[in-house]
Design a protein around this motif. Structure first.
Motif, PDB file in Angstrom:
ATOM      1  N   THR A 281      21.773 -29.088 -20.114  1.00 14.95           N
ATOM      2  CA  THR A 281      20.289 -28.902 -19.585  1.00 14.95           C
ATOM      3  C   THR A 281      19.731 -30.158 -18.807  1.00 14.95           C
ATOM      4  O   THR A 281      20.283 -31.315 -19.350  1.00 14.95           O
ATOM      5  CB  THR A 281      19.094 -28.648 -20.634  1.00 14.95           C
ATOM      6  N   ALA A 282      19.235 -29.905 -17.645  1.00  8.07           N
ATOM      7  CA  ALA A 282      18.543 -31.114 -16.805  1.00  8.07           C
ATOM      8  C   ALA A 282      17.357 -30.444 -16.092  1.00  8.07           C
ATOM      9  O   ALA A 282      17.326 -29.560 -15.773  1.00  8.07           O
ATOM     10  CB  ALA A 282      19.722 -31.679 -16.024  1.00  8.07           C
TER      11      ALA A 282
ATOM     12  N   VAL B  20      17.857 -36.323 -16.000  1.00  7.52           N
ATOM     13  CA  VAL B  20      16.859 -35.972 -15.264  1.00  7.52           C
ATOM     14  C   VAL B  20      17.313 -36.677 -13.738  1.00  7.52           C
ATOM     15  O   VAL B  20      17.433 -37.803 -13.762  1.00  7.52           O
ATOM     16  CB  VAL B  20      15.782 -36.754 -15.658  1.00  7.52           C
TER      17      VAL B  20
ATOM     18  N   LEU C 165      13.828 -25.096 -24.327  1.00 10.17           N
ATOM     19  CA  LEU C 165      14.897 -26.048 -24.295  1.00 10.17           C
ATOM     20  C   LEU C 165      15.822 -26.151 -25.591  1.00 10.17           C
ATOM     21  O   LEU C 165      17.108 -26.404 -25.459  1.00 10.17           O
ATOM     22  CB  LEU C 165      14.343 -27.338 -23.974  1.00 10.17           C
TER      23      LEU C 165
ATOM     24  N   LEU D 238      17.044 -32.760 -23.445  1.00  8.78           N
ATOM     25  CA  LEU D 238      17.737 -32.677 -21.883  1.00  8.78           C
ATOM     26  C   LEU D 238      18.997 -33.775 -21.800  1.00  8.78           C
ATOM     27  O   LEU D 238      18.904 -34.877 -22.214  1.00  8.78           O
ATOM     28  CB  LEU D 238      16.456 -33.360 -21.007  1.00  8.78           C
TER      29      LEU D 238
ATOM     30  N   VAL E 247       8.404 -36.698 -19.117  1.00  2.91           N
ATOM     31  CA  VAL E 247       9.466 -36.177 -20.130  1.00  2.91           C
ATOM     32  C   VAL E 247       8.985 -36.751 -21.201  1.00  2.91           C
ATOM     33  O   VAL E 247       8.891 -36.174 -22.411  1.00  2.91           O
ATOM     34  CB  VAL E 247      10.574 -36.805 -19.630  1.00  2.91           C
TER      35      VAL E 247
END
Length: 230
Positions: free
Chosen positions: A118-119, A145, A108, A142, A133
């Motif tokens: 990023t998710a 979410v 990541l 991230l 998480v």
């Protein structure tokens, strides 16, 4: 178009769903469970997924925590461990503390270094996902979410995959979608995402209308697939 957005399934992809049962089996005084833990973990995961599919078909939605409990209850019943409420509670507690696979943080971080969005896109309920998480310590790498709870139906319903474009304003062909579930990777490919199936078990490809573009043994190759400027 180049990939701008990397989206990950959560359970089994970033987080090791076998960790709860494995860690419980290693605790003192659980010799009987230790003899069965792997089979119970497999049954738990299978029933958890089956119940999401069935509820999606029937329209009888509930959150992922409920199907997680229901799947565990079936697995414990099938293995003769349903008479141990303390074991059940311990397994459910550990599910909120699932371990990330070892390569996840570095992977990541590499994506963020490349400038990628990023998710997570998951069947999980928001509290469950937040717990995982935070436990894994990956929140800083991230951007979001995303949970199916915002649309009230489980994957692979198309409205779930719609959440990605709605959140990031990206076209389907800008998305690399990554899942350890072959059916999820196939459905996302049919939706229009570029998909990578993380096939840790070496399973055959699912016989579905669409197939993943990439098949990997773990997540280390994802930054290379995503491309972008290093």
């Amino acid at each position: 178009m180049p990939i701008t957005t990397c989206i990950f399934d959560a359970y089994g992809t970033l987080f090791d769903v076998g960790a709860a049962a494995r860690n419980a089996a290693a605790e003192p005084g659980r010799d009987a469970f230790a003899a069965d833990w792997s089979r119970i973990a497999d049954h738990w995961r299978l029933k958890q997924l089956q119940y999401t599919w069935l509820r999606a078909v029937t329209g009888d939605h509930t959150d992922f925590w409920q199907v997680t409990q229901d799947g565990l209850d079936w697995a414990l019943d099938a293995s003769g461990h349903d008479g141990d409420p303390e074991l059940r509670e311990r397994l459910l507690q550990l599910y909120w503390e699932l371990e990330a696979y070892p390569e996840v943080p570095k992977m990541l971080q590499a994506l963020k270094h490349k400038g990628m969005n990023t998710a997570i896109l998951s069947n999980g309920s928001p509290p469950m996902l937040d717990g995982a998480v935070q436990s894994a310590g990956i929140g800083e790498v991230l951007d979001d979410v995303l949970s199916v709870e915002s649309v009230g139906i489980f994957k692979p319903a198309g409205v779930v995959y719609d959440l990605v474009g709605q959140r990031f304003g990206c076209a389907n062909d800008e998305v690399l979608f990554v899942s350890s579930n072959g059916w999820d990777a196939a459905a996302a490919a049919g939706y229009g995402f570029t998909t990578a199936w993380v096939n840790r078990a070496g399973d055959p490809v699912d016989r579905l209308p669409a197939r993943p573009a990439h098949i990997l043994g773990d997540l280390t190759g994802i930054p290379g697939l995503a491309g972008g400027d290093a």
